[in-house]
Design an enzyme around this catalytic site. Structure first.
Site, PDB file in Angstrom:
ATOM      1  N   CYS A   1       0.803  -1.268  -0.157  1.00  0.00           N
ATOM      2  CA  CYS A   1       0.069   0.138   0.243  1.00  0.00           C
ATOM      3  C   CYS A   1       0.782   1.211  -0.026  1.00  0.00           C
ATOM      4  O   CYS A   1       0.526   2.042  -0.810  1.00  0.00           O
ATOM      5  CB  CYS A   1      -0.952  -0.055   1.072  1.00  0.00           C
ATOM      6  SG  CYS A   1      -1.231  -1.463   2.172  1.00  0.00           S
TER       7      CYS A   1
ATOM      8  N   ARG B   1       7.017 -11.247   5.530  1.00  0.00           N
ATOM      9  CA  ARG B   1       6.555 -10.963   6.873  1.00  0.00           C
ATOM     10  C   ARG B   1       7.204 -11.934   7.677  1.00  0.00           C
ATOM     11  O   ARG B   1       7.364 -13.135   7.467  1.00  0.00           O
ATOM     12  CB  ARG B   1       5.039 -10.848   6.986  1.00  0.00           C
ATOM     13  CG  ARG B   1       4.498  -9.928   6.126  1.00  0.00           C
ATOM     14  CD  ARG B   1       2.912 -10.128   6.168  1.00  0.00           C
ATOM     15  NE  ARG B   1       2.344  -9.007   5.158  1.00  0.00           N
ATOM     16  CZ  ARG B   1       1.178  -9.262   4.895  1.00  0.00           C
ATOM     17  NH1 ARG B   1       0.253  -9.795   5.477  1.00  0.00           N
ATOM     18  NH2 ARG B   1       0.705  -8.207   4.016  1.00  0.00           N
TER      19      ARG B   1
ATOM     20  N   GLN C   1       1.420 -10.931  -3.313  1.00  0.00           N
ATOM     21  CA  GLN C   1       0.239 -10.736  -3.217  1.00  0.00           C
ATOM     22  C   GLN C   1      -0.381 -10.276  -4.640  1.00  0.00           C
ATOM     23  O   GLN C   1       0.232  -9.439  -5.224  1.00  0.00           O
ATOM     24  CB  GLN C   1      -0.184  -9.332  -2.401  1.00  0.00           C
ATOM     25  CG  GLN C   1       0.346  -9.904  -0.791  1.00  0.00           C
ATOM     26  CD  GLN C   1      -0.136  -8.590  -0.001  1.00  0.00           C
ATOM     27  OE1 GLN C   1       0.224  -7.637  -0.165  1.00  0.00           O
ATOM     28  NE2 GLN C   1      -0.898  -8.916   0.996  1.00  0.00           N
TER      29      GLN C   1
ATOM     30  N   ASP D   1      -2.275  -7.848  -5.680  1.00  0.00           N
ATOM     31  CA  ASP D   1      -2.595  -6.694  -4.738  1.00  0.00           C
ATOM     32  C   ASP D   1      -3.076  -5.455  -5.595  1.00  0.00           C
ATOM     33  O   ASP D   1      -2.735  -5.616  -6.840  1.00  0.00           O
ATOM     34  CB  ASP D   1      -1.310  -6.408  -3.886  1.00  0.00           C
ATOM     35  CG  ASP D   1      -1.811  -5.482  -2.593  1.00  0.00           C
ATOM     36  OD1 ASP D   1      -2.895  -5.636  -2.343  1.00  0.00           O
ATOM     37  OD2 ASP D   1      -0.786  -5.173  -1.675  1.00  0.00           O
TER      38      ASP D   1
ATOM     39  N   HIS E   1      -4.916  -1.612  -5.213  1.00  0.00           N
ATOM     40  CA  HIS E   1      -5.696  -0.195  -4.409  1.00  0.00           C
ATOM     41  C   HIS E   1      -6.349   0.648  -5.157  1.00  0.00           C
ATOM     42  O   HIS E   1      -6.014   0.904  -6.221  1.00  0.00           O
ATOM     43  CB  HIS E   1      -4.339   0.499  -3.573  1.00  0.00           C
ATOM     44  CG  HIS E   1      -3.620  -0.529  -2.637  1.00  0.00           C
ATOM     45  ND1 HIS E   1      -2.631  -1.257  -2.909  1.00  0.00           N
ATOM     46  CD2 HIS E   1      -3.993  -0.846  -1.292  1.00  0.00           C
ATOM     47  CE1 HIS E   1      -2.316  -1.879  -1.782  1.00  0.00           C
ATOM     48  NE2 HIS E   1      -3.127  -1.757  -1.093  1.00  0.00           N
TER      49      HIS E   1
ATOM     50  N   LYS F   1     -14.620  -4.726   6.109  1.00  0.00           N
ATOM     51  CA  LYS F   1     -14.288  -5.727   4.723  1.00  0.00           C
ATOM     52  C   LYS F   1     -15.194  -6.909   4.677  1.00  0.00           C
ATOM     53  O   LYS F   1     -15.863  -7.471   5.263  1.00  0.00           O
ATOM     54  CB  LYS F   1     -12.851  -6.165   5.308  1.00  0.00           C
ATOM     55  CG  LYS F   1     -12.810  -6.998   6.406  1.00  0.00           C
ATOM     56  CD  LYS F   1     -11.332  -7.900   6.476  1.00  0.00           C
ATOM     57  CE  LYS F   1     -11.378  -8.671   7.735  1.00  0.00           C
ATOM     58  NZ  LYS F   1     -10.117  -9.303   8.101  1.00  0.00           N
TER      59      LYS F   1
ATOM     60  N   HIS G   1      -8.428  -1.568  -0.430  1.00  0.00           N
ATOM     61  CA  HIS G   1      -7.407  -2.563  -0.566  1.00  0.00           C
ATOM     62  C   HIS G   1      -8.167  -3.615  -0.884  1.00  0.00           C
ATOM     63  O   HIS G   1      -9.186  -4.280  -0.524  1.00  0.00           O
ATOM     64  CB  HIS G   1      -6.467  -3.217   0.680  1.00  0.00           C
ATOM     65  CG  HIS G   1      -5.857  -1.959   1.741  1.00  0.00           C
ATOM     66  ND1 HIS G   1      -4.876  -1.868   1.688  1.00  0.00           N
ATOM     67  CD2 HIS G   1      -6.599  -1.236   2.815  1.00  0.00           C
ATOM     68  CE1 HIS G   1      -4.454  -0.979   2.525  1.00  0.00           C
ATOM     69  NE2 HIS G   1      -5.460  -0.510   3.028  1.00  0.00           N
TER      70      HIS G   1
END
Lengths: 534, 534
Positions: free
Chosen positions: B289, B318, B336, B338, B340, B424, B470
């Site tokens: 992000c 992580r 990911q 991912d 946004h 979410k 997200h």
């Protein structure tokens, strides 16, 4: 054309070697600039002022900052001093005298340099009111410097002795050429390079940015830049798959054990980013090779499996001083179009030939038709310093030279330029304005197969050590993108262009139709923009 | 069916709730196992032995290691003890008595637990020679445990109180069900899961590996695995481009300043890998992000630019304890899919609807037709703990619910399950053998736009704060690949298969022709193998 110079011992001479003459000329112009600066700003103290590859600079210490507006004043002052035809007057003095002299003038940086100097006698040159500690030679007098042959160019921060822990100085850059024509041509090239600067174009074309908050030397690829990158990667991937490569993907971090085995931990430590997990050191990968080797070693290999060609767009991170970072061209994180080839000795020649063919194909595809090739071999007088056997080096060099000959490639032989682990070929492309850029590398590695005990089972049922080649075609995608932007001055050919078509409605009532056209083109895989501003 | 149980105070009862009955049944079977173990290996000391979601375990302390060969012996001993119809006899004792009792038996771990226990009286249960400190209840006697309803399954290392700094214990896992039929069906599912284990299949199909030398939880994608990954990524990328996403690419490392602004440095520090460059902290990105936000902020945005949808196959790292790592499903580095989305409040509903449509499309494309949806909202009684205004939460929840309704999606409302920065939707897919896997997430973020002072210029010429979403569809490519392998038991559908065709010549003389066929198919873009072994 000969340049009349004055040596430190007072004798006159003539320098005819153009390179040597240019260096003296620039060095003298640098003194002239220092004389102009100290005359305009008497509170200024002197650092050093050498000739460099594209001009000269002088480092100054001064409370107030120089501004861009000072540069033309300095240049004017230089021409004024020059018109007086001042002589560069050398003088040999004892160390003690020199220290006295510069101490009186308050030039403590010069005093520091003199104290560090070996020997009891040294030379100074006087130019008008300026006295500098300097070994010379210089041009005999400023009358020999053409007033249209130099320019004061720019300002930069620097540190005493180039060490960031030392005090900050102000550097003024200039350039000089033996003739005004050469200066003019250089300034034109500089202007051309500025016009093509990928940092400016990258911003204007919204291709990429570097954010102070996220860190220097780290590229943020914006949508348009990422599109071009994707075109490059897809083009390359398709070609590599056609040519028998297999893609792999390896993590960006690994245990330090891996880098101890590879030797990087011992020899490359200062360029690696190291951190800890559960009290154990891990490393952000600076290279992809150990990862590919892990995959090679994940099962027993037979001669029937070879050659194995693992390719990866592998992003690596290496330490670079913040001072040397430069747009996309010099960064801390970059994506190599990396591959490693594992093969038998019998396969080496074919692999190299295929590789060179690929290098030429890639260069041509991206619009480069000029290039230089360098073959780096070992220093024959220091064979002990290199890994690999006599036989390894002969096999490798034969294959490299044989392959270049077979496709009619010209090369320059660089004795002693090989790295310790094997010979290599470097290909430098020449861009649209004649600048060379390091592109492809083909590199033998005689150490990693041994360090990782790589093996394959031969037809004889015995274990053999494979030959390992590192190779990159574009080198780094970031750097290559920077080169492409500058080469094309931002005007990419259609297949690479981030925007291939812009649909512009003539008036409000064509807007819906224009949107349909854009969407239709986009559906066909074109990179389209709709510009429906009033 | 009711289970007759004995409470700690000695009273008898009947438990009819199946979940509660099962837990008591398993807990009693765990005691039975401990009785068997201490009877077979009297030098063994007791840790704890609870029921868990799929069975029970007991932690033991013993000098010698238990081996796989001990498990059937323990199971046999359990059946023998059980056949004596031993009673679970409770007794209430004072803390002092309990300490004496367990000290005499040398059960120092139990003594430690008793000392930590609040209150002056506590309960113990005797089962044959075994006395355990336990609140109960238990089944009345072992006669209530069906000899065909339990299994001793496996061994694992553990630590006292689950803390790695404490002494190592040996854990024995077992399972039990209220009926032999349920056990049989569970064992079949276990066998089925074992058959589908992505770690075994990953090795057998040469898809990926994890190397001890390069580090746990870090996936090495072999050529065949990387091919599948590329198919997945290309499929997803094409679909996203069609749906108006733009791809970006952001570095894997960033200054800690970025993570301070985002709040991760403060709230997520223990999961981040931190290192230094030039005496300044940098972080290996655990999230994409902040990188995408940097790109959003690289220029002024207008309402005409919105919605902006940035997508990236972003590899993040992580921290996970080495003990919990599991193949591709639980790792330390993962990619990911991912994205946004930055949009106006007016655009939120359409964005969410489009997103849910995309989620369903993706699930269906990869062969999943069953799923569960969870809507996580805040705990209305603790509104203070959440970021965002009353209006933010209403707008977000309305959009999420409205979008689900509009496409006829069923969901479960999870009160208080929202993270502090926004509500979410989580989508869990159900695989071929009925196991749920967390897949897609759509997540409002009310904090980052504020922390990074994101803005766009509205039609009113004023700066407004965009809404930020997200979202990930597959979640992590590594994890999704693991799920795919298990879902398909390694037999991928043709479009995903790492090898789509194998050409096998009948005899030596067909070899050349077979090679031509393979090369022709491969030229058409098929993933082909030639198997010309004799």
């Amino acid at each position: 054309m000969a340049l009349r110079v004055r040596y430190a011992d007072g004798t006159l001479g003539e320098v005819t070697d153009p390179g040597e003459a240019l260096e003296i000329y620039r060095h003298s112009t640098s003194h002239l600039m220092a004389a102009a600066v100290t005359s305009l700003y008497p509170e200024t103290h002197l650092g050093i002022g050498p000739a460099v590859s594209d001009g000269f600079y002088y480092d100054f210490q001064r409370e107030a900052s120089f501004g861009e507006e000072d540069l033309p004043l300095i240049e004017r002052k230089m021409r004024e001093l020059l018109s007086r035809d001042l002589r560069f007057e050398p003088r040999i003095v004892s160390k003690e005298e020199a220290i006295d002299l510069f101490s009186q003038k308050g030039e403590h940086l010069k005093v520091e340099l003199i104290r560090e100097k070996a020997g009891e006698r040294l030379s100074c040159y006087r130019l008008g009111d300026l006295v500098d500690f300097c070994t010379g030679p210089h041009v005999d007098s400023t009358g020999l410097i053409d007033p249209d042959s130099f320019r004061v160019l720019s300002l930069a921060g620097s540190h005493w002795k180039g060490d960031e822990r030392n005090q900050r100085l102000q550097r003024i850059y200039g350039t000089a050429f033996l003739t005004p024509e050469e200066l003019r041509s250089y300034m034109e090239q500089l202007e051309e390079a500025r016009r093509r600067d990928h940092r400016r174009l990258g911003r204007e074309l919204d291709l990429f940015s570097i954010s102070e908050e996220s860190g220097p030397g780290l590229i943020l690829w914006h949508p348009k830049g990422a599109r071009v990158r994707l075109v490059i990667e897809n083009f390359l991937r398709d070609e590599l798959l056609r040519r028998g490569y297999e893609f792999v993907s390896t993590p960006h971090i690994a245990r330090n054990a891996l880098w101890r085995t590879s030797g990087h931990y011992e020899y490359y430590r200062e360029n690696m980013y190291v951190f800890e997990i559960e009290d154990e050191e891990f490393v952000i990968k600076p290279m992809n090779c150990p990862g590919h080797i892990q995959i090679y070693r994940s099962r027993m290999r037979s001669y029937r499996d070879l050659p194995i060609r693992y390719a990866e767009f592998g992003t690596v991170y290496r330490y670079e001083k913040s001072g040397v970072l430069h747009g996309m061209l010099r960064v801390r994180g970059f994506t190599q179009d990396d591959a490693h080839i594992f093969c038998t000795r019998d396969q080496v020649y074919n692999e190299i030939t295929a590789l060179l063919d690929l290098v030429l194909f890639i260069m041509k595809s991206f619009g480069f038709d000029k290039y230089k090739v360098e073959l780096s071999v070992r220093d024959e007088s220091k064979k002990k310093n290199y890994a690999g056997t006599e036989d390894d080096w002969r096999m490798a060099e034969d294959a490299l030279i044989g392959a270049m000959r077979s496709i009619g490639m010209q090369w320059e032989r660089m004795e002693g330029e090989a790295v310790f682990y094997g010979p290599k070929i470097d290909v430098k492309l020449i861009d649209a304005i004649g600048r060379p850029w390091q592109l492809s590398t083909v590199q033998f590695d005689f150490t990693l197969p041994k360090r990782f005990a790589l093996a394959y089972i031969g037809p004889d049922g015995q274990a053999h050590q494979p030959v390992m080649l590192h190779r990159a075609l574009l080198g780094s995608i970031e750097r290559f993108m920077g080169v492409l932007i500058e080469h094309y001055a931002g005007a990419f050919p259609i297949w690479l262009a981030p925007v291939q078509a812009v649909v512009i409605p003539i008036s409000e009532r064509h807007r819906a139709y224009a949107a349909r056209v854009a969407s239709r083109l986009s559906g066909e895989g074109m990179r389209v923009e709709l510009d429906d501003r009033n």
